[in-house]
Design an enzyme around this catalytic site. Structure first.
Site, PDB file in Angstrom:
ATOM      1  N   GLU A  86       0.845  -1.188   0.000  1.00  0.00           N
ATOM      2  CA  GLU A  86       0.000   0.000   0.000  1.00  0.00           C
ATOM      3  C   GLU A  86       0.886   1.245   0.000  1.00  0.00           C
ATOM      4  O   GLU A  86       0.391   2.345   0.163  1.00  0.00           O
ATOM      5  CB  GLU A  86      -0.991  -0.010   1.167  1.00  0.00           C
ATOM      6  CG  GLU A  86      -0.399   0.021   2.542  1.00  0.00           C
ATOM      7  CD  GLU A  86      -1.499   0.069   3.599  1.00  0.00           C
ATOM      8  OE1 GLU A  86      -1.689  -0.957   4.248  1.00  0.00           O
ATOM      9  OE2 GLU A  86      -2.146   1.109   3.782  1.00  0.00           O
ATOM     10  N   CYS A 118      -3.728  -3.027   4.100  1.00  0.00           N
ATOM     11  CA  CYS A 118      -2.923  -4.116   4.681  1.00  0.00           C
ATOM     12  C   CYS A 118      -3.436  -5.496   4.278  1.00  0.00           C
ATOM     13  O   CYS A 118      -2.787  -6.501   4.539  1.00  0.00           O
ATOM     14  CB  CYS A 118      -2.920  -3.999   6.207  1.00  0.00           C
ATOM     15  SG  CYS A 118      -2.450  -2.363   6.757  1.00  0.00           S
ATOM     16  N   HIS A 240      -3.459  -9.480  11.967  1.00  0.00           N
ATOM     17  CA  HIS A 240      -2.769  -8.286  11.469  1.00  0.00           C
ATOM     18  C   HIS A 240      -2.400  -7.457  12.696  1.00  0.00           C
ATOM     19  O   HIS A 240      -3.237  -7.244  13.583  1.00  0.00           O
ATOM     20  CB  HIS A 240      -3.700  -7.509  10.535  1.00  0.00           C
ATOM     21  CG  HIS A 240      -3.163  -6.158  10.187  1.00  0.00           C
ATOM     22  ND1 HIS A 240      -1.906  -5.979   9.655  1.00  0.00           N
ATOM     23  CD2 HIS A 240      -3.690  -4.908  10.305  1.00  0.00           C
ATOM     24  CE1 HIS A 240      -1.691  -4.684   9.472  1.00  0.00           C
ATOM     25  NE2 HIS A 240      -2.763  -4.018   9.862  1.00  0.00           N
TER      26      HIS A 240
HETATM   27  N1  CAA Z   1       0.713   2.616  30.815  1.00  0.00           N
HETATM   28  C1  CAA Z   1       0.074   1.588  30.206  1.00  0.00           C
HETATM   29  N2  CAA Z   1      -0.865   1.789  29.222  1.00  0.00           N
HETATM   30  C2  CAA Z   1      -1.140   3.041  28.854  1.00  0.00           C
HETATM   31  C3  CAA Z   1      -0.514   4.167  29.467  1.00  0.00           C
HETATM   32  C4  CAA Z   1       0.452   3.907  30.486  1.00  0.00           C
HETATM   33  N3  CAA Z   1       1.112   4.908  31.089  1.00  0.00           N
HETATM   34  N4  CAA Z   1      -0.992   5.282  28.884  1.00  0.00           N
HETATM   35  C5  CAA Z   1      -1.899   4.888  27.955  1.00  0.00           C
HETATM   36  N5  CAA Z   1      -1.986   3.548  27.942  1.00  0.00           N
HETATM   37  C6  CAA Z   1      -2.806   2.694  27.094  1.00  0.00           C
HETATM   38  C7  CAA Z   1      -4.218   3.238  26.872  1.00  0.00           C
HETATM   39  O1  CAA Z   1      -5.086   2.924  27.944  1.00  0.00           O
HETATM   40  C8  CAA Z   1      -4.595   2.541  25.570  1.00  0.00           C
HETATM   41  O2  CAA Z   1      -4.944   1.208  25.817  1.00  0.00           O
HETATM   42  P1  CAA Z   1      -6.481   0.731  25.661  1.00  0.00           P
HETATM   43  O3  CAA Z   1      -6.848   0.990  24.223  1.00  0.00           O
HETATM   44  O4  CAA Z   1      -6.421  -0.734  25.988  1.00  0.00           O
HETATM   45  O5  CAA Z   1      -7.276   1.540  26.616  1.00  0.00           O
HETATM   46  C9  CAA Z   1      -3.261   2.488  24.812  1.00  0.00           C
HETATM   47  O6  CAA Z   1      -2.234   2.687  25.775  1.00  0.00           O
HETATM   48  C10 CAA Z   1      -3.133   3.558  23.726  1.00  0.00           C
HETATM   49  O7  CAA Z   1      -3.420   4.792  24.333  1.00  0.00           O
HETATM   50  P2  CAA Z   1      -4.261   5.886  23.558  1.00  0.00           P
HETATM   51  O8  CAA Z   1      -5.520   5.296  22.987  1.00  0.00           O
HETATM   52  O9  CAA Z   1      -4.408   7.071  24.440  1.00  0.00           O
HETATM   53  O10 CAA Z   1      -3.216   6.188  22.375  1.00  0.00           O
HETATM   54  P3  CAA Z   1      -3.254   7.225  21.226  1.00  0.00           P
HETATM   55  O11 CAA Z   1      -4.442   8.122  21.288  1.00  0.00           O
HETATM   56  O12 CAA Z   1      -1.924   7.881  21.275  1.00  0.00           O
HETATM   57  O13 CAA Z   1      -3.409   6.354  19.878  1.00  0.00           O
HETATM   58  C11 CAA Z   1      -3.546   4.631  18.288  1.00  0.00           C
HETATM   59  C12 CAA Z   1      -3.215   4.971  19.745  1.00  0.00           C
HETATM   60  C13 CAA Z   1      -5.014   4.952  17.999  1.00  0.00           C
HETATM   61  C14 CAA Z   1      -3.306   3.155  18.061  1.00  0.00           C
HETATM   62  C15 CAA Z   1      -2.635   5.482  17.362  1.00  0.00           C
HETATM   63  O14 CAA Z   1      -1.307   5.123  17.546  1.00  0.00           O
HETATM   64  C16 CAA Z   1      -2.990   5.368  15.896  1.00  0.00           C
HETATM   65  O15 CAA Z   1      -3.830   6.109  15.389  1.00  0.00           O
HETATM   66  N6  CAA Z   1      -2.326   4.432  15.154  1.00  0.00           N
HETATM   67  C17 CAA Z   1      -2.586   4.230  13.735  1.00  0.00           C
HETATM   68  C18 CAA Z   1      -3.904   3.539  13.486  1.00  0.00           C
HETATM   69  C19 CAA Z   1      -3.890   2.062  13.775  1.00  0.00           C
HETATM   70  O16 CAA Z   1      -2.868   1.414  13.921  1.00  0.00           O
HETATM   71  N7  CAA Z   1      -5.093   1.471  13.799  1.00  0.00           N
HETATM   72  C20 CAA Z   1      -5.231   0.042  13.975  1.00  0.00           C
HETATM   73  C21 CAA Z   1      -6.445  -0.515  13.274  1.00  0.00           C
HETATM   74  S1  CAA Z   1      -6.409  -0.073  11.522  1.00  0.00           S
HETATM   75  C22 CAA Z   1      -5.376  -1.235  10.811  1.00  0.00           C
HETATM   76  O17 CAA Z   1      -5.117  -2.257  11.377  1.00  0.00           O
HETATM   77  C23 CAA Z   1      -4.760  -0.932   9.480  1.00  0.00           C
HETATM   78  C24 CAA Z   1      -3.372  -0.466   9.691  1.00  0.00           C
HETATM   79  O18 CAA Z   1      -2.427  -1.247   9.641  1.00  0.00           O
HETATM   80  C25 CAA Z   1      -3.155   0.934   9.975  1.00  0.00           C
END
Ligand code: CAA
Length: 396
Positions: A86, A118, A240
Site C-alpha cells: 500500500e 494491509c 494483522h
Molecule cells: N501505561 C500503560 N498503558 C497506557 C498508558 C500507560 N502509562 N498510557 C496509555 N496507555 C494505554 C491506553 O489505555 C490505551 O490502551 P487501551 O486501548 O487498551 O485503553 C493504549 O495505551 C493507547 O493509548 P491511547 O488510545 O491514548 O493512544 P493514542 O491516542 O496515542 O493512539 C492509536 C493509539 C489509535 C493506536 C494510534 O497510535 C494510531 O492512530 N495508530 C494508527 C492507526 C492504527 O494502527 N489502527 C489500527 C487498526 S487499523 C489497521 O489495522 C490498518 C493499519 O495497519 C493501519
C-alpha cells in the site's frame, strides 16, 4: 500429482522476511513526546520500529526478503510473482518487476502488483493458492512489502515500521497447508487512507480500531457459515498487527463471537508467540500478519499438526479469516537464526536522526538524484534518473 483441485494440498512452503537497517526505540520516542514509555511498551505493545535509510524502499526490502527463497529453491516452476503493497512507488509499473530484475528471475513469469491496504498480502496469497490448485506443478512467489509512515507528532507516529515478507506457495507445502473455507467482510469506511498526493497516511485512530474489531466478528461469522473449524480447534490466531496489543484485543473479541471466555493470562499465552517480531519492527501493513506467522513458527511452541487461524485486515475496509494446518515437519524449513540476526543487526538512531530522515523526500521534478549507500541490505536504491528509479544489488 493429482490435478483434482479438491485433492491438492496447497499452502506456504517457505516464508521469510526483511526489514530496514535502522530502528527507533519507543524509549527514544517517549523522550521526545513526553508520553510514559509504559504507554508504548504495554499500552500498544511496541518497543521499537524499523526506519528505512534513504536507499531502502519497498523494492529493496522485497528483494532482500525474496533472495534467500530463490537461493534455497531456485526459480524453476515459479510462474507468477505477486507483489502486495500500500506504499507503491509507481502508479503504473508493478514494483515486482524491479524485484524480478534484481533477482535475475527468468522472463516467463507474470508479475502483478495488488492493493487493498494491509489486506493486499492476503489477496495475493489466496490468488497464489488458486493458481497452484489449478496447476500443482507451478509455484508462486508472494511478496508483501510496506513502509508505514504517519505524520510527525501525530498519535499514529508510534505505530510506524517497515518490512517485507516473502512466501513461496506450492503444492504439498512444507510449512502450512491452507484450508479453503474463508470468512470475508467488506465495508466502505474511511478509517485509514492515503491519497496519491500524500507520503503519510491519514487515519481516524478510534474508528480504525472499532472497524478492525467489527471485522473480526464479521469474518468469523462468515467463516463458520462456510464450514470453517470451531474456535476450540484453533491452537492460536495470527492477527494483522499494526501494533501488537491489538492482537490481544482481537483474540478476546473472537472468543466472544465464538461463545467462549478465557482469562487475560490465557489470551496472552496464546497470542504472545505471534508478536515477538512485530513488537520490535512495528507496522509493516501487508507484511504484518505474515511476520506474526514467522514469529509463531520460529517460537519454541511445537505446532506440528496444529490448526491455526489468520485474521487479515485492510482499512477501507476488507478483511478475511482463514485457517491452515502446520506441517508436522515444519521445523526443518525454518530460518530462526537468520531472522533473529536480521533484526538484531539494525542500528538504533536518535529521535533527531529519525526526524531528519522522515522529512527527507526524493525529487519529483526529474532532477537527477544520486542516493548515497547507507543500507546494509543486499539491494539498494542508487538514485533517480529521467524519473526512473535505479536499483542495484549490493556487493559486499
Ligand atoms: N501505561 C500503560 N498503558 C497506557 C498508558 C500507560 N502509562 N498510557 C496509555 N496507555 C494505554 C491506553 O489505555 C490505551 O490502551 P487501551 O486501548 O487498551 O485503553 C493504549 O495505551 C493507547 O493509548 P491511547 O488510545 O491514548 O493512544 P493514542 O491516542 O496515542 O493512539 C492509536 C493509539 C489509535 C493506536 C494510534 O497510535 C494510531 O492512530 N495508530 C494508527 C492507526 C492504527 O494502527 N489502527 C489500527 C487498526 S487499523 C489497521 O489495522 C490498518 C493499519 O495497519 C493501519
Amino acid at each position: 500429482m493429482t490435478s483434482d483441485p479438491a485433492e491438492v494440498t496447497v499452502g506456504i512452503h517457505d516464508l521469510t522476511f526483511a526489514t530496514t537497517s535502522l530502528c527507533l526505540t519507543h524509549e527514544e520516542l517517549a523522550r521526545h513526546t513526553g508520553a510514559p514509555v509504559a504507554k508504548y511498551h504495554h499500552g500498544i505493545g511496541q518497543t521499537a520500529m524499523s526506519i528505512p535509510t534513504e536507499d531502502e524502499d519497498i523494492v529493496t526490502l522485497a528483494a532482500d526478503a525474496a533472495a534467500p527463497i530463490i537461493e534455497r529453491h531456485g526459480s524453476d516452476r515459479v510462474r507468477t510473482l505477486l507483489f502486495a503493497t500500500e506504499t507503491g512507488i509507481d502508479q503504473s509499473k508493478a514494483a515486482g518487476v524491479y524485484v524480478h530484475s534484481l533477482l535475475g528471475l527468468p522472463p516467463h513469469i507474470r508479475v502483478v502488483e495488488l492493493k487493498q491496504a494491509c489486506y493486499g498480502g492476503t489477496a495475493a496469497l489466496q490468488l497464489a493458492c488458486a493458481l497452484v490448485r489449478s496447476d500443482p506443478t507451478q509455484k508462486v512467489l508472494v511478496l508483501a512489502s510496506d513502509i508505514a509512515r504517519y505524520d510527525l507528532d501525530s498519535p499514529g507516529e508510534a505505530t510506524q515500521g517497515a518490512a517485507a515478507a516473502a512466501m513461496l506457495i506450492t503444492a504439498a507445502p512444507g510449512l502450512v497447508e491452507l484450508s479453503t473455507p474463508c470468512g470475508l467482510f467488506t465495508r466502505d469506511i474511511m478509517d485509514f487512507w492515503r491519497p496519491n498526493y500524500r507520503t503519510t497516511a491519514l487515519v481516524d485512530g478510534k474508528a480504525s480500531l472499532d472497524a478492525y474489531l467489527d471485522a473480526v466478528d464479521g469474518t468469523w461469522l462468515d467463516y463458520r457459515a462456510h464450514g470453517g473449524l470451531p474456535f476450540e480447534k484453533l491452537r492460536t490466531v495470527c492477527y494483522h498487527q499494526p501494533f501488537t496489543r491489538i492482537a490481544h484485543k482481537a483474540h478476546r473479541r473472537l472468543e466472544r463471537a465464538a461463545g467462549h471466555t478465557s482469562t487475560a493470562r490465557a489470551i496472552d499465552a496464546a497470542i504472545a508467540p505471534t508478536t515477538t517480531y512485530n513488537q520490535v519492527i512495528g507496522n509493516s501493513y501487508t507484511a504484518s500478519m505474515y511476520l506474526a506467522l514467522a514469529a509463531l513458527l520460529d517460537s519454541d511452541t511445537d505446532l506440528g499438526g496444529d490448526d491455526i487461524g489468520f485474521f487479515s485486515y485492510g482499512s477501507g475496509s476488507v478483511a478475511e479469516f482463514f485457517t491452515g494446518t502446520v506441517n508436522p515437519t515444519y521445523r526443518a524449513h525454518l530460518r530462526v537464526d537468520a531472522h533473529q540476526a536480521h533484526i538484531a543487526r539494525r542500528t538504533a538512531i536518535s529521535y533527531a536522526a529519525y526526524r531528519e530522515l522522515h522529512t527527507r523526500a526524493l525529487p519529483t521534478d526529474g532532477t537527477p538524484h544520486e542516493v548515497a549507500r547507507r543500507t546494509d541490505g543486499r539491494h539498494r536504491l542508487a538514485g533517480i534518473r529521467d524519473h526512473q528509479r535505479q536499483y542495484r544489488a549490493v556487493h559486499p
